[in-house]
Design a protein around this motif. Structure first.
Motif: not given
Length: 412
Positions: A165-191
């Motif tokens: 199965g195809l697996e994707l793994n990401a780790d990034t920062d999200l820019d928020l409307p108030d000028g701050t940021s949040a951390a996001f990490s995730g993975s998805m496996e597709l068949d």
């Protein structure tokens, strides 16, 4: 691949020119083994040297290399259907009706064409196909730096032809409307797999289905403080593109799969989170046609499981976090479905809650509610043109499917 069923009659109105950029049609014995009847006209494959060397979708002008003189040079005629598999000239394949032929020179035949309809390709046939999309055939274009693409072996006995199965793994920062940021990490496996059904004649489409099914597992972790109304925050993670070929007997049909995976977050109020959620399930989206009812949508939510959310959430408001897949699944990039599928976690908090690894409340001040959900939406994609007339002027929207279950309710 499922076996293909065809009626005894073959293509009656048009002959067929198969131009194979990625492989040739099955041999006669292979087609016969499937119980299918080959078309009445000869099928020219790349074994005979035929290929599409130039094509302009805007004008319909094309050039076919026939491999020189002889029977191949005379194979291109007015009224033929050109069925070109994906190539550098036509990356998504091409399904064309020849409307004019110029004199052949140096093994090159210049032709005028118009887009052909599926029933003009398949004629008096019946096909019912399900084909697994091999992970190695999916082109992944990262939209985030550092995206990891891996192929996870199936250890539970694969139902399809692919062994991973195809697996994707990401780790990034999200820019928020108030000028701050949040951390996001995730993975998805597709068949994933594509479905194609057809019943008709060269002059009449009676029944058809084109669509996409997948088993998926997703995990995502969000950490940050969200203030006010953020609106929809969509961060593209990766684009997925494939052009699997399904065989209706000896006739290839190109299915284009173009999807983009996003991190999707929205919040209202002031909410601080450090939470993780997991989803495991299957879903399908199809466009179905019957002569009596026309085109309709079909969605299948399959089975869905959300593991208990873990982590810490505090504040007063609500937050929605999920992994969103959007894109199209279409025959020759002209007829199919637009889809949007998202497993998500929705949290409503007033106070502060700490959730253990099994989803139980370790500590709580105030109240917390958590919901695991699945959204499936989309529309019928119809861009088929016959003799300059667009059969559908706009996409036909599906009713959005939503299933949400409460994972937690606690108050103290």
């Amino acid at each position: 691949m499922s076996t293909t069923r065809k009626t005894a009659s073959a293509l009656a109105a048009t002959s067929l020119l198969v131009l194979c950029g990625l492989g040739a049609a099955p041999s006669a014995s292979a087609a016969d083994a499937g119980g299918s009847t080959p078309p009445a006209a000869p099928v020219v494959t790349d074994a005979g040297g035929a290929r599409l060397t130039s094509y302009d979708p805007a004008t319909g002008q094309a050039v076919v290399a026939t491999g020189g003189s002889g029977s191949a040079a005379g194979a291109v005629k007015v009224g033929q259907v050109i069925d070109s598999l994906p190539s550098a000239v036509a990356p998504k394949g091409a399904l064309l009706m020849v409307t004019g032929v110029q004199k052949a020179t140096d093994g090159q035949v210049a032709v005028s064409t118009r887009p052909a309809a599926v029933n003009e390709l398949l004629g008096a046939n019946t096909a019912s196909l399900h084909t697994e999309v091999a992970p190695s055939s999916i082109a992944v274009t990262p939209q985030l730096p550092g995206l990891k693409v891996t192929y996870k072996p199936r250890i539970d006995g694969a139902s399809g032809s692919a062994s991973a199965g195809l697996e994707l793994n990401a780790d990034t920062d999200l820019d928020l409307p108030d000028g701050t940021s949040a951390a996001f990490s995730g993975s998805m496996e597709l068949d994933a797999g594509v479905d194609f059904d057809y019943t008709g004649t060269a002059f009449d489409l009676k029944q058809a289905r084109v669509g996409f099914t997948t088993d998926a597992r997703a995990d995502w972790h969000v950490q940050g403080t969200f203030k006010g109304s953020t609106g929809d925050i969509k961060i593209p993670i990766a684009s997925l593109n494939a052009a699997p070929v399904v065989w209706a007997g000896p006739i290839p049909v190109v299915v284009n799969v173009d999807l983009t995976l996003y991190a999707h977050i929205s919040a209202n109020g002031t909410v601080t989170v450090d939470t993780e959620d997991s989803y495991d399930g299957s879903w399908g989206v199809h466009a179905d046609y019957t002569k009596q009812g026309g085109w309709t949508k079909s969605t299948d939510s399959g089975s869905t499981t959300h593991d208990p959310a873990t982590g810490t959430v505090s504040g007063k408001g609500d937050i929605h976090t999920g992994l969103l897949t959007e894109g199209t699944i279409a025959l020759y990039n002209s007829l199919g479905v637009k889809v949007g599928v998202e497993p998500y976690l929705r949290t409503v908090i007033s106070g502060r809650a700490v959730l253990d690894y099994d989803g139980t409340v370790e500590s709580l001040r105030g109240s917390v509610d958590m919901y695991g959900g699945l959204n499936i939406g989309g529309s019928l994609l119809a861009r088929l043109k016959i003799m300059g007339a667009t059969l559908f002027e706009r996409d036909l929207p599906f009713t959005i499917y939503n299933r949400e279950q409460r994972l937690l309710h606690a108050t103290r």
